[in-house]
Structures are given as structure tokens and as C-alpha cells.
Design an enzyme around this catalytic site. Structure first.
Site, PDB file in Angstrom:
ATOM      1  N   HIS A   1       6.634  -3.764   2.720  1.00 48.22           N
ATOM      2  CA  HIS A   1       5.230  -3.897   3.157  1.00 48.22           C
ATOM      3  C   HIS A   1       4.415  -2.620   2.965  1.00 48.22           C
ATOM      4  O   HIS A   1       3.220  -2.598   3.201  1.00 48.22           O
ATOM      5  CB  HIS A   1       5.173  -4.318   4.623  1.00 48.22           C
ATOM      6  CG  HIS A   1       5.171  -3.176   5.611  1.00 48.22           C
ATOM      7  ND1 HIS A   1       6.165  -2.215   5.664  1.00 48.22           N
ATOM      8  CD2 HIS A   1       4.284  -2.840   6.581  1.00 48.22           C
ATOM      9  CE1 HIS A   1       5.896  -1.356   6.620  1.00 48.22           C
ATOM     10  NE2 HIS A   1       4.760  -1.697   7.198  1.00 48.22           N
TER      11      HIS A   1
ATOM     12  N   PRO B   1       0.831  -1.213   0.000  1.00 47.47           N
ATOM     13  CA  PRO B   1       0.000   0.000   0.000  1.00 47.47           C
ATOM     14  C   PRO B   1       0.857   1.252   0.000  1.00 47.47           C
ATOM     15  O   PRO B   1       1.924   1.280   0.618  1.00 47.47           O
ATOM     16  CB  PRO B   1      -0.787  -0.108   1.314  1.00 47.47           C
ATOM     17  CG  PRO B   1      -0.328  -1.322   2.017  1.00 47.47           C
ATOM     18  CD  PRO B   1       0.835  -1.904   1.290  1.00 47.47           C
TER      19      PRO B   1
END
Lengths: 482, 138
Positions: A405, A380
Site C-alpha cells: 500500500h 505512493p
């Protein structure tokens, strides 16, 4: 003063190695996956010293690693990866983080972006109203003690059995959404109390639900396998184990401290650890599994509520909307995995804190559908920027098949609030076509896009280092912030 | 440095405080936490002083501080109580025996403190005062 960047050798594109001879206490090398700019930022914010501190721990397998979204954490940097032998190694709660199994799940759909645009506002209001978020939010489902014990033992399977949903989702969740747990005594009463009240809640801080559109596809074959089609809507959910995981971590840091602090020489007390095969080490691993199961169950329940909202808004069922779980991945966890070292298979306890597992094509632990593509790796961005889907590669063996991540924070919360003083953050994002819903205007200001590194830089470093390959870029249409 | 103040790092926030002895250090830690959570410190009520006991024996002042602050965070988060004062019966580097005087929280805390960490935590003595900084997981 930070360590000079010249101590690092760029051994391959975007792979920087600090030899263990750089610091007398280092027992292993440190390796950072980063562009030169990201490495310099990590040196400046103290994160690199945390990578060095981990390299001083006993029994580390390979190097102390950091991914391109590296930033300063508690004891162990965010983006850090450390592996220890399963038979005689150590386990450290600081290498997992407080929000145990904080993670991301991605749902694909066949909803065209244009159709979603018509209902986007109503969907945003409904998600904010129906999915508990923010400080001290109580969850969608309150559990009694027995129900809680069953849930933390059964994970997503227990959610599907009790509350409905598609049991087929379990195949597309890391570890099937359930790690073994059979020691209820490993959980403290306060941890259970906090958990029982919060199942099915988003939380606060950087947790979110985003409805996004597939903006660009880089790898059509892998995108097809993952169910990602340009112009179609996807849903991303980011949350973790809420107060339950935090209490488990706090409880075991205290336990490890009582038992082991006096005999350990630690550069940072947050790096307290225990032997994996000690009583307290085994109990922590049990509690960690319980908290991981809780987090998967939490994301599953939130997913079901999101699906219900979309079904109502678009007057169509889950099948008609083509909603399918692409993958659910943990990014704060420690798991036993088999890896190869010097041509031999070795069982390791791999700690990933703000790092994603990224298994390569052919890995036996991947669902059949992803055996040829490799594991989906969901990265993200900030609420005003793209997110990415990548896939695991064989060349990430050196990072124990780990990847980035997220974008990784660049500014402190205080700096972000200062920078956005007097600004209507929602209006700015709305002007970019992104609808934002949150109960907290301060929370929104803490999460302004400038607070994060440029996700394109993080992904570029990830790809250049060969630890994952790009599959698709996603653009946010609607953001619900915790 | 003030007796207590807040600070922030890249992903976290924390409190810094000092004291002429352990009792003052622990008291100022609670005041710093109030500043962070609610923006101010309330006056303890003159009469009707509801309180909760806090008794802890640990391995050092860092251990006492983390457990004391965690107790205050739990009171605010789970029970809606703010620590308005502290009556200390005994305090040293390993032990604290006190009563935390509470008032109802004036509002929800400004930030969600999920855990109190030991990150780089060390109580140091400088110019006759004890000083410490505690990073909070938010």
C-alpha cells in the site's frame, strides 16, 4: 532479540515462509512478501513477531500474511493481511487499524506537465488554503445528526446527491463507495460527534494531496485502460475516516475487551477480537462499514475541491482538463470476499491493514473497464520519491489478492526530526522540482523521504513475488501535507 | 527511568511512566501525556480550579490507563483544555475516581494523538514500583 532469519524459507522469489512448527502457539504458517533486506528490517523492528502473533489466532484461513511495506504497527503489523471464515470466524479491530478505510485515490488528466508548471505555485497555495488540514481541522462540510446518519449510510452516493460531483465516479471506487449500513445504534455518540465536524478534511501525519506527472509507462496497454499518459498530470489523495474511524475503533476495542478479554489468551491485548456472528462482532462490522463510507465520502469531497482549484487555475472545466477518477482503494479495511481454497469457493472476512486489495483480470467485482487489465493498485512513495501504479494479477490468489500500500516507514518520527534538524525540507525538495505546502514544519520533518523505505525496493519485491505488475511510475510535482 | 518520559517506535510514539501505587501511576501517565502534547506540565492554579470528573471501573490498570489518557486527549483536542493536575478520591488496579483539574491549552498540541492503544500494554511491578508504557496512535 529478534527471530533468526534462517527460520524463514524462501519458497519463491521474495516469498518467505515461516512454518507453524517454529512456534508452539502458531496455528498457521506466516508468509512475508519481501526482499531479504526488508525481511531483516521487519525482524529487527518487531513486525515479524506481530505476523507470528496473528498466526496464533483461531480459525485463520491460509497463512498470516505481510506485504513488502511491512513495518511495526499496533498489535497487527502494517502491511498485514489475515482472513477468517465468514460463517464462524473472528473479526479484530486491530487487523483494520484505527484509521478505518484510510486509502488512496488517483485522478488522471489530460493536463500536460508543462502547462501545470505555470500554475503550480498558485494551485499549491489554493489547495492549502481551501482544503482543511492539520491538527483538529474542521471539514469542508459541517453536518447535523440526521445529515451525518444519511452520509454514513449512503457514502459517495450521498455526497454526489447533496454536494454535487460526478455519480459516475462510484464505479471506480472499491465497493462503489458504499458498504451496507443500517444499524445507527452501532455508532457511539462521540464517534458521530467527531465525524460530523470533519467531513472534507485531510488530517495530519502521512496524509497528503499530490499533483504528479506520469514519468514512465511499463505496461502501455494497462496504462491506456487506466487513462495514464506519459507527461500528463495526475492527482493522488491519501486520507481516511478522520476522528470518526479512530473513535469507532477505540469504542469497539473497549467493547470487545469487556466481553471477551477474560476468555482469550492474547500475546498482545491489541489483538482483541470477537466472533463475526456475535452481537458485538456484527455491530463492529456495521460501524466499520459506516466509517468506510465516511472515508470514501471524505476523499470524494476533497477531490471535488481539488478539481475546483484546478479548474480555476487553468480556466477550464473538468471535461476540458480530462479529469477522471482512475480508482479509489482502501488500505485499512475488513471486507467479505469470496476466494478459492482447495478448489472450493469460500467466503472470508479479509482484514487488510496497510495492504491493498488487488483483484486479478476477470474478477466480477471489477468495473467493466478494468476486467481485462486487473485492478489498479496505487502505491505512493514518500513526498520526495516516485509513486507507482500497478495492476492485480492472477498469481496473487495466495495473498487473497492483496498487495502493498505504500513505501512503509523505516524511521520513527523522532528519528526523522533528528535527522532533518536545522534543514529546510521544503527547499531541499524544491531543488528537486517538488513544491511542498504544509501548515506544519515539524510535520514535514517527520515525513522526510529518508523516513520511508525505498519505494522501488517495495515495488520490486511486489513484482518479483508476482502479486502485482508495474503499469506506470509517477513523479511528484506538488505536495500538500496534512 | 524517570517518573515519566516519552519514547518513539517506527511509526508511533508513546509514554513510559511509573508510580509507587496506582494513584501515582495514573498521575504520572497524565504528566507524560502533557510532556508529549505540550512539551511541559503546567502548575495547577491555586484558586479557581475548574475540573471535570473522571470515574472509571474496568478490568485492570491497563483498562483504566487507556480510558484516562483517552479522556485527557479528548479534553485537549475537542475542548482546548489541558489537564494540569488530578485530585484522586480513590484509585486501585480496576478503579479510578478522580477530578481532572484543567487549564486552557497554551497552544495547539504538538502532535495529533488520534487514539490511545493497548499495544503491548501491561502494568508491571518492579522494585516496589508499578511501570507501564502506552503507545499512542498519531
Amino acid at each position: 532479540m529478534s527471530r533468526p532469519i534462517e527460520q524463514f524459507a524462501e519458497v519463491a522469489p521474495c516469498r518467505w515462509r515461516l512454518d507453524k512448527s517454529a512456534d508452539r502457539a502458531m496455528k498457521a504458517d506466516a508468509e512475508v512478501i519481501a526482499t531479504r533486506e526488508i525481511l531483516q528490517q521487519a525482524l529487527d523492528d518487531g513486525a515479524i513477531e506481530q505476523v507470528v502473533n496473528v498466526a496464533c489466532l483461531p480459525g485463520l484461513a491460509g497463512s498470516s500474511l505481510a506485504m513488502p511495506d511491512i513495518h511495526h504497527g499496533y498489535g497487527f503489523c502494517i502491511g498485514g493481511v489475515a482472513a477468517f471464515p465468514a460463517d464462524n470466524g473472528i473479526v479484530l479491530p486491530g487487523g483494520v487499524g484505527y484509521d478505518i478505510n484510510c486509502g488512496v485515490r488517483l485522478l488522471a488528466s489530460s493536463i500536460p506537465e508543462s502547462e501545470f508548471a505555470v500554475v503550480a505555485d498558485a494551485v499549491g497555495h489554493a489547495l492549502l488554503a481551501r482544503i482543511p488540514s492539520g491538527l483538529n481541522a474542521r471539514g469542508l462540510r459541517a453536518l447535523n445528526k440526521k445529515e451525518f446518519q444519511r452520509l454514513v449510510a449512503g457514502g459517495v452516493g450521498e455526497v454526489a446527491r447533496r454536494f454535487g460531483g460526478d455519480p459516475g465516479d462510484m464505479e471506480f471506487i472499491e465497493s462503489g463507495g458504499c458498504l451496507p449500513f443500517d444499524t445507527p445504534g452501532a455508532l457511539g455518540p462521540r464517534a458521530c460527534e467527531r465525524g460530523a465536524a470533519q467531513l472534507g478534511s485531510l488530517g495530519s501525519g502521512n496524509h497528503f494531496i499530490e499533483v504528479q506527472a506520469v514519468e514512465e509507462v511499463f505496461d502501455p496497454a494497462a496504462a491506456r485502460v487506466f487513462g495514464l499518459e506519459p507527461g500528463r498530470v495526475v492527482v493522488m489523495i491519501h486520507t481516511g475516516s478522520r476522528g470518526f474511524g479512530h473513535q469507532v475503533a477505540s469504542d469497539y476495542i473497549e467493547t470487545f475487551r469487556r466481553r471477551n478479554l477474560a476468555r482469550l489468551k492474547l500475546r498482545d491485548p491489541q489483538l482483541i477480537h470477537a466472533d463475526i456472528d456475535s452481537r458485538e462482532g456484527r455491530n463492529y462490522l456495521q460501524a466499520l462499514n459506516a466509517a468506510s463510507n465516511f472515508a470514501w465520502a471524505n476523499r470524494q469531497l476533497i477531490q471535488e475541491e481539488v478539481i475546483a482549484v484546478l479548474e480555476e487555475a487553468l480556466a477550464m472545466g473538468r471535461r476540458g482538463l480530462g479529469l477522471k477518477l482512475v480508482y479509489d482503494q482502501a488500505h485499512n479495511i475488513a471486507k467479505f470476499e469470496r476466494h478459492a481454497a482447495d478448489g472450493k469457493a469460500i467466503d472470508l472476512l479479509v482484514h487488510r491493514k496497510g495492504a491493498t486489495r488487488a483483484f486479478a483480470p476477470g474478477h466480477p467485482d471489477l468495473p467493466e473497464r478494468y476486467r481485462s487489465s486487473g485492478q489498479p493498485v496505487i502505491i505512493p512513495g514518500s513526498m520526495g520519491s516516485s509513486s507507482f501504479v500497478l495492476r492485480g494479477t492472477a498469481s496473487s490468489a495466495g495473498t487473497f489478492f492483496s498487495s502493498a500500500h505504500g513505501a512503509g516507514r523505516r524511521l520513527s518520527r523522532h528519528q526523522a526530526i533528528k535527522l532533518s534538524a536545522g534543514e529546510d525540507v521544503s527547499a531541499r525538495l524544491r531543488a528537486k522540482g517538488i513544491l511542498v505546502f504544509s501548515l506544519s514544519s515539524q510535520g514535514l520533518r517527520e515525513e522526510i523521504p529518508e523516513a520511508y523505505k525505498d519505494v522501488d525496493d517495495v515495488v520490486a519485491a511486489t513484482v518479483a513475488a508476482g502479486i502485482s505488475e508495474k503499469v506506470a511510475r509517477l513523479w511528484p510535482l506538488l505536495v500538500v501535507k496534512g | 527511568m524517570k517518573s515519566y518520559e516519552t519514547f518513539s517506535t517506527t511509526a508511533d510514539t508513546g509514554i513510559r511512566f511509573r508510580g509507587r501505587g496506582h494513584a501515582e501511576l495514573y498521575g504520572n501517565a497524565l504528566r507524560g501525556l502533557n510532556l508529549l502534547l505540550f512539551g511541559r506540565n503546567p502548575r495547577p492554579p491555586k484558586s479557581k480550579r475548574p475540573s471535570v470528573p473522571f470515574r472509571f471501573r474496568g478490568d485492570g490498570p491497563e483498562n483504566v490507563l487507556v480510558n484516562l489518557l483517552a479522556a485527557a486527549v479528548a479534553l485537549a483536542g475537542q475542548e482546548g483544555k489541558q489537564v494540569a493536575g488530578v485530585e484522586i478520591r480513590y484509585a486501585d488496579g480496576r478503579r479510578l475516581d478522580a477530578r481532572l483539574i484543567t487549564v486552557p491549552c497554551p497552544r495547539l498540541p504538538r502532535i495529533d494523538v488520534k487514539a490511545v492503544t493497548y499495544h503491548n500494554l501491561r502494568v508491571r511491578e518492579m522494585n516496589g514500583r508499578l511501570r507501564a508504557a502506552v503507545v499512542l496512535d498519531v
